[in-house]
Write a protein that holds these residues in place. Sequence first.
Motif, PDB file in Angstrom:
ATOM      1  N   CYS A  60       0.839  -1.205   0.000  1.00 26.20           N
ATOM      2  CA  CYS A  60       0.000   0.000   0.000  1.00 26.20           C
ATOM      3  C   CYS A  60       0.871   1.250   0.000  1.00 26.20           C
ATOM      4  CB  CYS A  60      -0.937   0.000   1.200  1.00 26.20           C
ATOM      5  SG  CYS A  60      -2.297  -1.187   1.073  1.00 26.20           S
TER       6      CYS A  60
ATOM      7  N   TYR B 231      -0.326   9.330  -3.891  1.00 28.32           N
ATOM      8  CA  TYR B 231      -1.495   9.297  -3.024  1.00 28.32           C
ATOM      9  C   TYR B 231      -1.025   9.378  -1.580  1.00 28.32           C
ATOM     10  CZ  TYR B 231      -3.856   7.071  -7.061  1.00 28.32           C
ATOM     11  OH  TYR B 231      -4.356   6.757  -8.299  1.00 28.32           O
TER      12      TYR B 231
ATOM     13  N   TRP C 140      -4.783   7.282   2.973  1.00 31.64           N
ATOM     14  CA  TRP C 140      -5.919   7.140   2.062  1.00 31.64           C
ATOM     15  C   TRP C 140      -5.898   5.758   1.406  1.00 31.64           C
ATOM     16  CZ3 TRP C 140      -6.574   6.306  -3.178  1.00 31.64           C
ATOM     17  CH2 TRP C 140      -7.856   6.529  -3.673  1.00 31.64           C
ATOM     18  N   VAL C 141      -4.726   5.336   0.953  1.00 30.29           N
ATOM     19  CA  VAL C 141      -4.608   4.020   0.320  1.00 30.29           C
ATOM     20  C   VAL C 141      -4.948   2.918   1.329  1.00 30.29           C
ATOM     21  CG1 VAL C 141      -3.020   2.383  -0.788  1.00 30.29           C
ATOM     22  CG2 VAL C 141      -2.917   4.813  -1.383  1.00 30.29           C
TER      23      VAL C 141
ATOM     24  N   ASP D 132      -6.842   3.151   3.956  1.00 27.32           N
ATOM     25  CA  ASP D 132      -8.285   3.208   4.220  1.00 27.32           C
ATOM     26  C   ASP D 132      -9.081   2.562   3.097  1.00 27.32           C
ATOM     27  OD1 ASP D 132      -7.911   4.483   6.648  1.00 27.32           O
ATOM     28  OD2 ASP D 132      -8.353   6.488   5.849  1.00 27.32           O
ATOM     29  N   ARG D 133      -8.705   2.833   1.826  1.00 24.71           N
ATOM     30  CA  ARG D 133      -9.405   2.229   0.696  1.00 24.71           C
ATOM     31  C   ARG D 133      -9.203   0.713   0.699  1.00 24.71           C
ATOM     32  NH1 ARG D 133     -10.030   6.809   1.162  1.00 24.71           N
ATOM     33  NH2 ARG D 133     -11.566   5.858   2.506  1.00 24.71           N
TER      34      ARG D 133
ATOM     35  N   GLU E 168     -11.435  -0.782   3.371  1.00 33.35           N
ATOM     36  CA  GLU E 168     -12.828  -0.814   2.922  1.00 33.35           C
ATOM     37  C   GLU E 168     -13.070  -1.973   1.960  1.00 33.35           C
ATOM     38  OE1 GLU E 168     -13.636   2.959   1.119  1.00 33.35           O
ATOM     39  OE2 GLU E 168     -13.617   4.025   3.034  1.00 33.35           O
ATOM     40  N   LYS E 169     -12.192  -2.089   0.963  1.00 34.30           N
ATOM     41  CA  LYS E 169     -12.349  -3.143  -0.041  1.00 34.30           C
ATOM     42  C   LYS E 169     -12.178  -4.534   0.582  1.00 34.30           C
ATOM     43  CE  LYS E 169     -12.924  -0.751  -3.847  1.00 34.30           C
ATOM     44  NZ  LYS E 169     -14.042  -0.934  -4.760  1.00 34.30           N
TER      45      LYS E 169
END
Length: 63
Positions: free
Chosen positions: A27, A36, A40-41, A43-44, A47-48
Amino acid sequence: MSGNEDLLYIEAMDRIDELVQEVIEFCDKVANDNDYEKDWVLDRFREKFNKANASYDDECDVV
């Protein structure tokens, strides 16, 4: 747990620790390569992963 089960558990937990570190490093690389924010990476990804895990759990519940 028996001695063998204890050893297997310790080995599994060690591998999970390695996997976590690998994911964090990947990440971080994605964030750096694409300009990025690392958080943020992560967190994404989280989520995924949670969404994919929930879908997998739902699929396993179908008998």
